[in-house]
Design a protein around this motif. Structure first.
Motif, PDB file in Angstrom:
ATOM      1  N   THR A  85      11.458  10.862  -0.873  1.00 18.17           N
ATOM      2  CA  THR A  85      10.350   9.811  -1.093  1.00 18.17           C
ATOM      3  C   THR A  85      10.292   9.647   0.443  1.00 18.17           C
ATOM      4  OG1 THR A  85      11.643   7.972  -2.576  1.00 18.17           O
ATOM      5  CG2 THR A  85       9.996   7.235  -1.084  1.00 18.17           C
ATOM      6  N   LEU A  86      10.306   9.830   1.570  1.00 18.20           N
ATOM      7  CA  LEU A  86      10.321   9.637   3.049  1.00 18.20           C
ATOM      8  C   LEU A  86       9.282  11.309   3.094  1.00 18.20           C
ATOM      9  CD1 LEU A  86      13.086   8.761   5.473  1.00 18.20           C
ATOM     10  CD2 LEU A  86      10.666   7.502   4.341  1.00 18.20           C
TER      11      LEU A  86
ATOM     12  N   LEU B 246      17.815   5.031   1.850  1.00 15.86           N
ATOM     13  CA  LEU B 246      19.357   5.514   2.898  1.00 15.86           C
ATOM     14  C   LEU B 246      19.563   4.751   3.035  1.00 15.86           C
ATOM     15  CD1 LEU B 246      16.235   7.879   5.294  1.00 15.86           C
ATOM     16  CD2 LEU B 246      18.148   8.350   3.509  1.00 15.86           C
ATOM     17  N   ALA B 247      19.092   3.315   2.843  1.00 14.32           N
ATOM     18  CA  ALA B 247      20.077   1.744   3.200  1.00 14.32           C
ATOM     19  C   ALA B 247      21.279   2.176   2.458  1.00 14.32           C
ATOM     20  CB  ALA B 247      19.438   0.903   4.042  1.00 14.32           C
ATOM     21  N   MET B 248      20.974   2.194   1.213  1.00 13.86           N
ATOM     22  CA  MET B 248      21.758   1.978   0.015  1.00 13.86           C
ATOM     23  C   MET B 248      22.980   3.417   0.344  1.00 13.86           C
ATOM     24  SD  MET B 248      20.538  -0.342  -1.974  1.00 13.86           S
ATOM     25  CE  MET B 248      21.471   0.148  -3.238  1.00 13.86           C
TER      26      MET B 248
ATOM     27  N   GLY C  82       0.460  -1.009   0.041  1.00  9.42           N
ATOM     28  CA  GLY C  82       0.095  -0.195  -0.253  1.00  9.42           C
ATOM     29  C   GLY C  82       0.918   1.168  -0.133  1.00  9.42           C
ATOM     30  N   PRO C  83       0.321   2.372  -0.294  1.00  9.06           N
ATOM     31  CA  PRO C  83       0.839   3.637  -1.122  1.00  9.06           C
ATOM     32  C   PRO C  83       2.068   4.225   0.596  1.00  9.06           C
ATOM     33  CG  PRO C  83      -0.876   4.398  -1.288  1.00  9.06           C
ATOM     34  CD  PRO C  83      -1.016   3.130  -1.066  1.00  9.06           C
ATOM     35  N   ASP C  84       1.305   4.782   1.858  1.00  7.24           N
ATOM     36  CA  ASP C  84       1.827   4.692   3.132  1.00  7.24           C
ATOM     37  C   ASP C  84       2.542   4.129   3.897  1.00  7.24           C
ATOM     38  OD1 ASP C  84       0.076   7.155   2.873  1.00  7.24           O
ATOM     39  OD2 ASP C  84      -1.479   5.987   4.179  1.00  7.24           O
ATOM     40  N   LEU C  85       2.646   2.549   3.455  1.00  4.30           N
ATOM     41  CA  LEU C  85       3.679   1.554   4.227  1.00  4.30           C
ATOM     42  C   LEU C  85       4.731   1.671   3.088  1.00  4.30           C
ATOM     43  CD1 LEU C  85       4.760   0.127   6.353  1.00  4.30           C
ATOM     44  CD2 LEU C  85       3.330  -1.697   4.985  1.00  4.30           C
ATOM     45  N   LEU C  86       4.580   1.889   1.671  1.00  3.48           N
ATOM     46  CA  LEU C  86       5.798   1.510   0.829  1.00  3.48           C
ATOM     47  C   LEU C  86       6.152   2.894   0.481  1.00  3.48           C
ATOM     48  CD1 LEU C  86       6.678   0.249  -1.650  1.00  3.48           C
ATOM     49  CD2 LEU C  86       4.932   0.873  -2.999  1.00  3.48           C
ATOM     50  N   ARG C  87       5.983   3.801   1.001  1.00  6.29           N
ATOM     51  CA  ARG C  87       6.938   5.596   1.396  1.00  6.29           C
ATOM     52  C   ARG C  87       8.411   4.919   1.985  1.00  6.29           C
ATOM     53  NH1 ARG C  87       5.748  10.725   3.593  1.00  6.29           N
ATOM     54  NH2 ARG C  87       3.478   9.265   4.411  1.00  6.29           N
ATOM     55  N   TRP C  88       7.319   4.839   3.440  1.00  6.63           N
ATOM     56  CA  TRP C  88       8.360   4.369   4.462  1.00  6.63           C
ATOM     57  C   TRP C  88       9.447   3.597   4.000  1.00  6.63           C
ATOM     58  CZ3 TRP C  88       9.111   7.974   7.649  1.00  6.63           C
ATOM     59  CH2 TRP C  88       7.978   9.212   7.935  1.00  6.63           C
ATOM     60  N   VAL C  89       8.709   2.323   3.518  1.00  4.60           N
ATOM     61  CA  VAL C  89      10.445   0.981   2.918  1.00  4.60           C
ATOM     62  C   VAL C  89      10.759   1.462   1.962  1.00  4.60           C
ATOM     63  CG1 VAL C  89      10.356  -1.484   1.802  1.00  4.60           C
ATOM     64  CG2 VAL C  89       8.130  -0.407   3.905  1.00  4.60           C
ATOM     65  N   ILE C  90      10.545   2.173   1.091  1.00  6.13           N
ATOM     66  CA  ILE C  90      11.444   3.126   0.382  1.00  6.13           C
ATOM     67  C   ILE C  90      12.361   3.643   0.588  1.00  6.13           C
ATOM     68  CG2 ILE C  90      11.210   3.732  -2.366  1.00  6.13           C
ATOM     69  CD1 ILE C  90       8.536   2.391  -2.929  1.00  6.13           C
TER      70      ILE C  90
ATOM     71  N   ARG D 150       9.132   2.336  -6.451  1.00  8.20           N
ATOM     72  CA  ARG D 150       8.401   3.269  -6.420  1.00  8.20           C
ATOM     73  C   ARG D 150       8.294   3.820  -7.718  1.00  8.20           C
ATOM     74  NH1 ARG D 150       7.165   7.678  -7.133  1.00  8.20           N
ATOM     75  NH2 ARG D 150       8.423   9.358  -6.650  1.00  8.20           N
ATOM     76  N   TYR D 151       8.925   2.903  -8.769  1.00 11.93           N
ATOM     77  CA  TYR D 151       8.027   3.831 -10.870  1.00 11.93           C
ATOM     78  C   TYR D 151       7.067   2.994 -10.507  1.00 11.93           C
ATOM     79  CZ  TYR D 151      11.375   7.747  -9.365  1.00 11.93           C
ATOM     80  OH  TYR D 151      11.886   8.876  -8.846  1.00 11.93           O
TER      81      TYR D 151
END
Length: 185
Positions: free
Chosen positions: A177-178, A72-74, A59-67, A124-125
């Motif tokens: 993204t965040l 940032l981890a990358m 879903g869009p909200d959780l996905l935004r935080w995961v991505i 993301r895309y």
């Protein structure tokens, strides 16, 4: 976006070092380049499909935080230099130059920075084709010169600088993204 992120991320990466090793070993650039292309297309299509599936599940909200967190981890991971520890061993030329390159690149790319970036970009895309085409083009932009120029590139380009630029790109993508300003891209 996909092309630039992966081209920068691939600089100094173990698969780029693998391209140099294969070029030095076989001295046949065209089958090596073709092998890199095939392995990357297969690997990144798989990674992109996973990214698309993750996007659909979260879903869009959780996905935004995961991505955002993934980017940032990358960024942090980019600052860790790669060593060539996944090179083909012994007499792996029984598969020929092309086959050896496909197998070695596919295996070396598993779990690699650029594969993880492809998963995140595909999540993301929405355009899977554009993401895979872009990440594959980025891999080719980084690896074709490595095949032809080999260690001359490594002597002239500061990998620390390249990794720093790539880390900054990933960090900016993560923050955008965040803060949900990714619609600018």
């Amino acid at each position: 976006m996909s092309t630039g992120v992966v081209a920068l991320g691939e600089m100094g990466d173990k698969t780029q070092l693998l391209a140099v090793l294969l070029a030095a070993r076989f001295r046949k650039p065209w089958p090596i380049i073709a092998g890199v292309l095939v392995a990357t297309l297969i690997n990144h299509a798989f990674a992109g499909a996973i990214g698309g599936a993750v996007a659909a599940l979260l879903g869009p909200d959780l996905l935004r935080w995961v991505i955002g967190g993934s980017f940032l981890a990358m960024a942090a991971w980019m600052m860790v230099p790669d060593k060539l520890d996944d090179a083909p061993a012994g007499n792996s030329s029984r598969f020929g130059v092309f086959g050896t390159t496909v197998i070695a690149f596919f295996i070396a790319e598993m779990g690699d920075k650029t594969q993880i970036a492809t998963v995140a970009l595909a999540a993301r895309y929405a355009d899977l084709f554009a993401v895979v085409a872009g990440t594959t083009l980025g891999m080719m932009l980084a690896n074709v010169p490595a095949v032809f120029l080999g260690d001359q590139i490594a002597r002239k380009v500061s990998m620390t600088l390249v990794h720093g630029i790539a880390a900054a790109v990933f960090a900016v993508l993560g923050l955008l993204t965040l803060f949900n300003v990714g619609h600018l891209f």
